[in-house]
Scaffold this motif. Structure first.
Motif, PDB file in Angstrom:
ATOM      1  N   PHE A 210     -16.537   8.851  20.297  1.00  0.00           N
ATOM      2  CA  PHE A 210     -15.679   8.635  19.257  1.00  0.00           C
ATOM      3  C   PHE A 210     -14.957   7.099  19.658  1.00  0.00           C
ATOM      4  O   PHE A 210     -14.528   6.478  18.698  1.00  0.00           O
ATOM      5  N   PHE A 211     -14.909   6.740  20.874  1.00  0.00           N
ATOM      6  CA  PHE A 211     -14.444   5.573  21.187  1.00  0.00           C
ATOM      7  C   PHE A 211     -15.366   4.183  21.393  1.00  0.00           C
ATOM      8  O   PHE A 211     -14.868   3.251  21.346  1.00  0.00           O
ATOM      9  N   MET A 212     -16.751   4.637  21.037  1.00  0.00           N
ATOM     10  CA  MET A 212     -17.578   3.525  21.112  1.00  0.00           C
ATOM     11  C   MET A 212     -17.522   2.392  19.997  1.00  0.00           C
ATOM     12  O   MET A 212     -17.542   1.159  20.299  1.00  0.00           O
ATOM     13  N   SER A 213     -17.018   3.022  18.789  1.00  0.00           N
ATOM     14  CA  SER A 213     -16.944   2.220  17.667  1.00  0.00           C
ATOM     15  C   SER A 213     -15.578   1.052  17.945  1.00  0.00           C
ATOM     16  O   SER A 213     -15.714  -0.058  17.632  1.00  0.00           O
ATOM     17  N   TYR A 214     -14.740   1.518  18.650  1.00  0.00           N
ATOM     18  CA  TYR A 214     -13.619   0.749  18.972  1.00  0.00           C
ATOM     19  C   TYR A 214     -13.625  -0.226  20.114  1.00  0.00           C
ATOM     20  O   TYR A 214     -13.480  -1.197  20.266  1.00  0.00           O
ATOM     21  N   LEU A 218     -13.653  -4.251  19.833  1.00  0.00           N
ATOM     22  CA  LEU A 218     -12.832  -4.913  20.590  1.00  0.00           C
ATOM     23  C   LEU A 218     -13.645  -6.058  21.620  1.00  0.00           C
ATOM     24  O   LEU A 218     -13.227  -7.322  21.597  1.00  0.00           O
ATOM     25  N   LEU A 219     -15.043  -5.568  21.881  1.00  0.00           N
ATOM     26  CA  LEU A 219     -15.980  -6.773  22.440  1.00  0.00           C
ATOM     27  C   LEU A 219     -16.189  -7.727  21.494  1.00  0.00           C
ATOM     28  O   LEU A 219     -16.336  -9.090  21.825  1.00  0.00           O
ATOM     29  N   TYR A 221     -14.020  -9.389  19.252  1.00  0.00           N
ATOM     30  CA  TYR A 221     -12.933 -10.056  19.008  1.00  0.00           C
ATOM     31  C   TYR A 221     -12.629 -10.742  20.453  1.00  0.00           C
ATOM     32  O   TYR A 221     -12.033 -11.838  20.621  1.00  0.00           O
ATOM     33  N   ALA A 222     -13.405 -10.255  21.522  1.00  0.00           N
ATOM     34  CA  ALA A 222     -13.337 -11.008  22.763  1.00  0.00           C
ATOM     35  C   ALA A 222     -14.520 -11.870  22.852  1.00  0.00           C
ATOM     36  O   ALA A 222     -14.375 -12.802  24.026  1.00  0.00           O
ATOM     37  N   THR A 223     -15.410 -12.060  22.108  1.00  0.00           N
ATOM     38  CA  THR A 223     -16.358 -13.021  22.006  1.00  0.00           C
ATOM     39  C   THR A 223     -15.912 -13.867  21.053  1.00  0.00           C
ATOM     40  O   THR A 223     -15.666 -13.610  19.770  1.00  0.00           O
ATOM     41  N   PRO A 224     -16.289 -15.244  20.977  1.00  0.00           N
ATOM     42  CA  PRO A 224     -16.299 -16.110  20.033  1.00  0.00           C
ATOM     43  C   PRO A 224     -16.950 -16.090  18.854  1.00  0.00           C
ATOM     44  O   PRO A 224     -18.093 -16.864  18.824  1.00  0.00           O
ATOM     45  N   ILE A 225     -16.601 -14.943  18.025  1.00  0.00           N
ATOM     46  CA  ILE A 225     -17.557 -14.940  16.885  1.00  0.00           C
ATOM     47  C   ILE A 225     -16.635 -15.280  15.548  1.00  0.00           C
ATOM     48  O   ILE A 225     -17.341 -16.215  14.901  1.00  0.00           O
TER      49      ILE A 225
END
Length: 296
Positions: A210-214, A218-219, A221-225
């Protein structure tokens, strides 16, 4: 187990049949008892899984694979309006739509590899409990299925890229474009490594599924996308570079747009992280597959 095989072979020999076996399935006991050659022998099964993923996903849909093009275009358009227009986030001189299409397409492949492989044991427990084959075939097939989708979306990115290029937008492609196959392979291996580690842990700790989607969100937003790396304050850049996907995105944008950072230290860190993750992933995955049916 060896004694049982000998008894069976003796009984078969008494019946006048050939006592030699085409395939002998033996239990694996060691942490590093991994047979990658066996995975190669089942490559036809991997092809069937890829075909299944393609047909099942878009069965009974009107647009079918066109959704692969609609999704990144729609997402990039929304990002352009919200982050580029309303929030006013800069894109280092690159048109917002082109900037966001590049990020959505490239990040989409990594996130798909990670999410699809992280559910390997739970999604395929019915098959795994009935028939034997090397379980690594399933996450490998998922990676190649996502690669097919990425190829179509990358063609979309190239189309948008050339439209802006022909309109005179100052993008500066360079020879780093030749590194594209390595970048894609890097993302695939990293995503699969992290995914099969998560899949192995999920057999015992279901909360992780259940936590994988979060985690993936989060990854992102932590990456310059949705923002350029140059927007990160100097005091936070060292921490941001701990994200192994940052060098991948920066090299990609540097190759096509001439913006971003190309730091050799970043690349070395990302490669080392990926090698460690895929090694640990294969080891843990092979260890868990031996008795996961007892805990799933």
């Amino acid at each position: 187990m060896a004694g049982i095989f000998r008894k069976i072979k003796k009984k078969v020999a008494r019946l006048g049949l050939d006592p030699e076996w085409d395939v002998v399935i033996r239990p694996r006991t060691g942490w590093f008892d991994i047979n990658l050659r066996e995975v190669w022998r089942y490559r036809d099964l991997a092809k069937l899984y890829v075909y299944r993923d393609f047909t099942v996903t878009y069965k009974q849909t009107i647009l079918g694979p066109l959704w692969w093009l609609i999704q990144p275009l729609f997402t990039s358009g929304v990002y352009s309006i919200i982050f580029g227009g309303i929030a006013g986030i800069p894109t280092d001189g690159v048109p917002p739509l082109l900037f966001y299409v590049s990020g959505v397409v490239f990040w989409g492949y990594f996130s798909s590899c990670l999410s699809d492989t992280s559910n390997t044991f739970l999604a395929n427990s019915g098959v795994f409990g009935k028939v034997y084959f090397p379980r690594l075939v399933v996450p490998l097939a998922a990676v190649f299925s996502d690669l097919f989708k990425f190829s179509i979306q990358f063609v979309l990115f190239l189309l948008v890229y050339f439209i802006f290029f022909l309109r005179g937008v100052p993008v500066q492609p360079n020879l780093c474009i030749l590194l594209l196959p390595l970048l894609v392979a890097h993302m695939a291996v990293m995503g699969m490594g992290l995914g099969i580690i998560a899949s192995s842990l999920t057999t015992k700790y279901r909360d992780l599924s259940f936590f994988m989607s979060y985690i993936i969100q989060l990854l992102m937003y932590a990456t310059p996308i949705i923002y350029p790396f140059s927007m990160i304050p100097a005091k936070w850049r060292v921490i941001a570079l701990l994200n192994p996907m940052v060098p991948v995105m920066e090299i990609f944008r540097y190759a096509f747009f001439g913006i971003g950072n190309f730091d050799a230290r970043m690349v070395v860190w990302s490669i080392c992280f990926t090698l460690v993750v895929i090694f640990l992933g294969v080891v843990v995955f092979s260890r868990v597959e031996k008795n996961f049916m007892d805990t799933i």
